[in-house]
Scaffold this motif. Structure first.
Motif, PDB file in Angstrom:
ATOM      1  N   PRO A 295      23.349  18.955  65.060  1.00 43.11           N
ATOM      2  CA  PRO A 295      24.730  19.331  65.395  1.00 43.11           C
ATOM      3  C   PRO A 295      25.736  18.985  64.298  1.00 43.11           C
ATOM      4  CG  PRO A 295      23.671  18.360  67.297  1.00 43.11           C
ATOM      5  CD  PRO A 295      22.743  18.156  66.152  1.00 43.11           C
ATOM      6  N   PHE A 296      25.529  17.856  63.612  1.00 40.41           N
ATOM      7  CA  PHE A 296      26.431  17.509  62.521  1.00 40.41           C
ATOM      8  C   PHE A 296      26.268  18.480  61.347  1.00 40.41           C
ATOM      9  CE2 PHE A 296      26.088  13.472  64.784  1.00 40.41           C
ATOM     10  CZ  PHE A 296      27.417  13.102  64.864  1.00 40.41           C
ATOM     11  N   ILE A 297      25.042  18.882  61.079  1.00 37.22           N
ATOM     12  CA  ILE A 297      24.817  19.860  60.011  1.00 37.22           C
ATOM     13  C   ILE A 297      25.488  21.179  60.359  1.00 37.22           C
ATOM     14  CG2 ILE A 297      23.047  21.173  58.781  1.00 37.22           C
ATOM     15  CD1 ILE A 297      21.180  18.800  59.131  1.00 37.22           C
ATOM     16  N   ALA A 298      25.345  21.598  61.634  1.00 36.42           N
ATOM     17  CA  ALA A 298      25.990  22.839  62.065  1.00 36.42           C
ATOM     18  C   ALA A 298      27.502  22.741  61.941  1.00 36.42           C
ATOM     19  CB  ALA A 298      25.595  23.146  63.508  1.00 36.42           C
ATOM     20  N   LEU A 299      28.044  21.570  62.260  1.00 36.28           N
ATOM     21  CA  LEU A 299      29.488  21.376  62.139  1.00 36.28           C
ATOM     22  C   LEU A 299      29.940  21.474  60.696  1.00 36.28           C
ATOM     23  CD1 LEU A 299      32.174  20.585  63.531  1.00 36.28           C
ATOM     24  CD2 LEU A 299      31.535  18.192  63.160  1.00 36.28           C
ATOM     25  N   LEU A 300      29.190  20.872  59.780  1.00 37.42           N
ATOM     26  CA  LEU A 300      29.549  20.919  58.364  1.00 37.42           C
ATOM     27  C   LEU A 300      29.460  22.335  57.815  1.00 37.42           C
ATOM     28  CD1 LEU A 300      27.740  17.679  57.093  1.00 37.42           C
ATOM     29  CD2 LEU A 300      30.190  17.999  57.493  1.00 37.42           C
ATOM     30  N   VAL A 301      28.497  23.101  58.312  1.00 40.40           N
ATOM     31  CA  VAL A 301      28.342  24.479  57.839  1.00 40.40           C
ATOM     32  C   VAL A 301      29.500  25.341  58.308  1.00 40.40           C
ATOM     33  CG1 VAL A 301      26.903  26.542  58.040  1.00 40.40           C
ATOM     34  CG2 VAL A 301      25.839  24.315  57.648  1.00 40.40           C
ATOM     35  N   ARG A 302      29.985  25.086  59.533  1.00 41.10           N
ATOM     36  CA  ARG A 302      31.030  25.919  60.117  1.00 41.10           C
ATOM     37  C   ARG A 302      32.437  25.595  59.618  1.00 41.10           C
ATOM     38  NH1 ARG A 302      29.689  30.594  62.991  1.00 41.10           N
ATOM     39  NH2 ARG A 302      27.671  30.284  64.006  1.00 41.10           N
ATOM     40  N   ILE A 303      32.622  24.435  59.028  1.00 35.39           N
ATOM     41  CA  ILE A 303      33.952  24.035  58.583  1.00 35.39           C
ATOM     42  C   ILE A 303      34.410  24.909  57.414  1.00 35.39           C
ATOM     43  CG2 ILE A 303      35.265  22.183  57.454  1.00 35.39           C
ATOM     44  CD1 ILE A 303      33.725  20.179  59.083  1.00 35.39           C
ATOM     45  N   ASP A 304      35.650  25.328  57.485  1.00 37.24           N
ATOM     46  CA  ASP A 304      36.261  26.070  56.375  1.00 37.24           C
ATOM     47  C   ASP A 304      36.766  25.046  55.363  1.00 37.24           C
ATOM     48  OD1 ASP A 304      37.471  27.777  54.670  1.00 37.24           O
ATOM     49  OD2 ASP A 304      38.879  28.645  56.116  1.00 37.24           O
ATOM     50  N   TRP A 305      35.924  24.721  54.382  1.00 40.41           N
ATOM     51  CA  TRP A 305      36.250  23.649  53.447  1.00 40.41           C
ATOM     52  C   TRP A 305      37.433  24.010  52.542  1.00 40.41           C
ATOM     53  CZ3 TRP A 305      34.413  19.021  54.316  1.00 40.41           C
ATOM     54  CH2 TRP A 305      33.220  18.885  55.041  1.00 40.41           C
ATOM     55  N   VAL A 306      37.725  25.287  52.390  1.00 36.78           N
ATOM     56  CA  VAL A 306      38.872  25.692  51.578  1.00 36.78           C
ATOM     57  C   VAL A 306      40.175  25.288  52.259  1.00 36.78           C
ATOM     58  CG1 VAL A 306      40.056  27.652  50.539  1.00 36.78           C
ATOM     59  CG2 VAL A 306      37.543  27.583  50.583  1.00 36.78           C
ATOM     60  N   GLN A 307      40.236  25.472  53.586  1.00 40.89           N
ATOM     61  CA  GLN A 307      41.441  25.141  54.343  1.00 40.89           C
ATOM     62  C   GLN A 307      41.473  23.688  54.811  1.00 40.89           C
ATOM     63  OE1 GLN A 307      44.010  27.152  54.748  1.00 40.89           O
ATOM     64  NE2 GLN A 307      42.978  28.821  53.648  1.00 40.89           N
ATOM     65  N   PHE A 308      40.358  22.996  54.675  1.00 41.36           N
ATOM     66  CA  PHE A 308      40.263  21.636  55.207  1.00 41.36           C
ATOM     67  C   PHE A 308      41.289  20.674  54.599  1.00 41.36           C
ATOM     68  CE2 PHE A 308      38.289  17.425  55.682  1.00 41.36           C
ATOM     69  CZ  PHE A 308      38.096  17.420  57.055  1.00 41.36           C
ATOM     70  N   PRO A 309      41.467  20.627  53.272  1.00 46.29           N
ATOM     71  CA  PRO A 309      42.492  19.728  52.722  1.00 46.29           C
ATOM     72  C   PRO A 309      43.901  20.090  53.166  1.00 46.29           C
ATOM     73  CG  PRO A 309      40.954  20.410  51.022  1.00 46.29           C
ATOM     74  CD  PRO A 309      40.702  21.283  52.207  1.00 46.29           C
ATOM     75  N   HIS A 310      44.126  21.386  53.412  1.00 51.88           N
ATOM     76  CA  HIS A 310      45.456  21.833  53.810  1.00 51.88           C
ATOM     77  C   HIS A 310      45.839  21.285  55.183  1.00 51.88           C
ATOM     78  CE1 HIS A 310      49.014  24.308  54.114  1.00 51.88           C
ATOM     79  NE2 HIS A 310      48.565  24.873  55.225  1.00 51.88           N
ATOM     80  N   LEU A 311      44.864  21.042  56.032  1.00 58.75           N
ATOM     81  CA  LEU A 311      45.155  20.515  57.368  1.00 58.75           C
ATOM     82  C   LEU A 311      45.784  19.127  57.303  1.00 58.75           C
ATOM     83  CD1 LEU A 311      41.907  21.599  59.251  1.00 58.75           C
ATOM     84  CD2 LEU A 311      44.156  22.696  59.319  1.00 58.75           C
ATOM     85  N   PHE A 312      45.364  18.318  56.324  1.00 60.95           N
ATOM     86  CA  PHE A 312      45.887  16.963  56.206  1.00 60.95           C
ATOM     87  C   PHE A 312      47.230  16.902  55.492  1.00 60.95           C
ATOM     88  CE2 PHE A 312      41.347  16.313  56.815  1.00 60.95           C
ATOM     89  CZ  PHE A 312      41.334  15.306  57.760  1.00 60.95           C
TER      90      PHE A 312
END
Length: 206
Positions: A28-45
């Motif tokens: 489940p953690f691997i699936a979560l990491l795959v699904r995350i939009d890493w491009v937008q991830f820093p923008h959330l913070f």
């Protein structure tokens, strides 16, 4: 000697269910990491709402963890003794661990809410707890304190109380034994229990 060493390990067939358990927890953690939009991830913070939520979660988690230490360590010292009332106390403290989150939230609401068992009287003095930062801290403490106490007590009971008995036999008072013997020996377990309480409080923030 070689045969004894050869059979000292675990059976090979245990590797299969152990691997299944690891995969069940890891996939489940691997699936979560795959699904995350890493491009937008820093923008959330960097957004104001995201940074405020992160700061609030960290503040409340630190406060609830500190509360667990302040009230949890004395509770562990009282609960770890092998007397009849400690068994009753152990059952009462671990009760929040088995409650569903909805039931725990409802119990807190009917206790500290505006019309709650205690909250109604606090309203008379203008003290409102429900839907405040203090309510978040209290909820986090409610769910993380049993984990803190159970973890620390388990380590304390495993270690035993031989050192405390020696200090008592040498004439040390209970308070001096607590500060000079019990608490210093408790530090490694206290660190791990504090980390467990913090992570549990952080997981309860939602």
């Amino acid at each position: 000697m070689t045969n004894k060493h050869r059979h000292a390990g675990i059976p090979r067939w245990i590797a299969l269910p152990a691997a299944c358990a690891v995969l069940f927890l890891l996939v489940p953690f691997i699936a979560l990491l795959v699904r995350i939009d890493w491009v937008q991830f820093p923008h959330l913070f960097t957004q104001a709402l995201g940074s405020q939520a992160l700061a609030l979660s960290l503040r409340t988690c630190l406060a609830s963890t500190l509360a667990c230490i302040i009230v949890g360590v004395p509770l562990v010292c009282a609960r770890a003794r092998d007397v009849w009332w400690s068994r009753v106390l152990r059952s009462m403290v671990t009760l929040p661990m088995v409650l569903p989150p909805v039931v725990a939230g409802l119990a807190l609401l009917i206790t500290w809410g505006r019309r709650g068992l205690i909250g109604a009287y606090l309203q008379i003095f203008g003290i409102n707890i429900a839907f405040t930062t203090l309510a978040v801290i209290m909820a986090q403490t409610f769910v993380s304190l049993p984990f803190f106490v159970s973890s620390l007590e388990g380590a304390l009971r495993t270690r035993g109380f031989k050192e405390e008995r020696v200090a008592s036999a040498l004439g040390a008072s209970p308070s001096r034994t607590l500060w000079s013997v019990t608490l210093p020996l408790m530090i490694p377990a206290l660190v791990s229990s504090t980390a467990l309480a913090f992570s549990r409080a952080l997981g309860e923030f939602g």
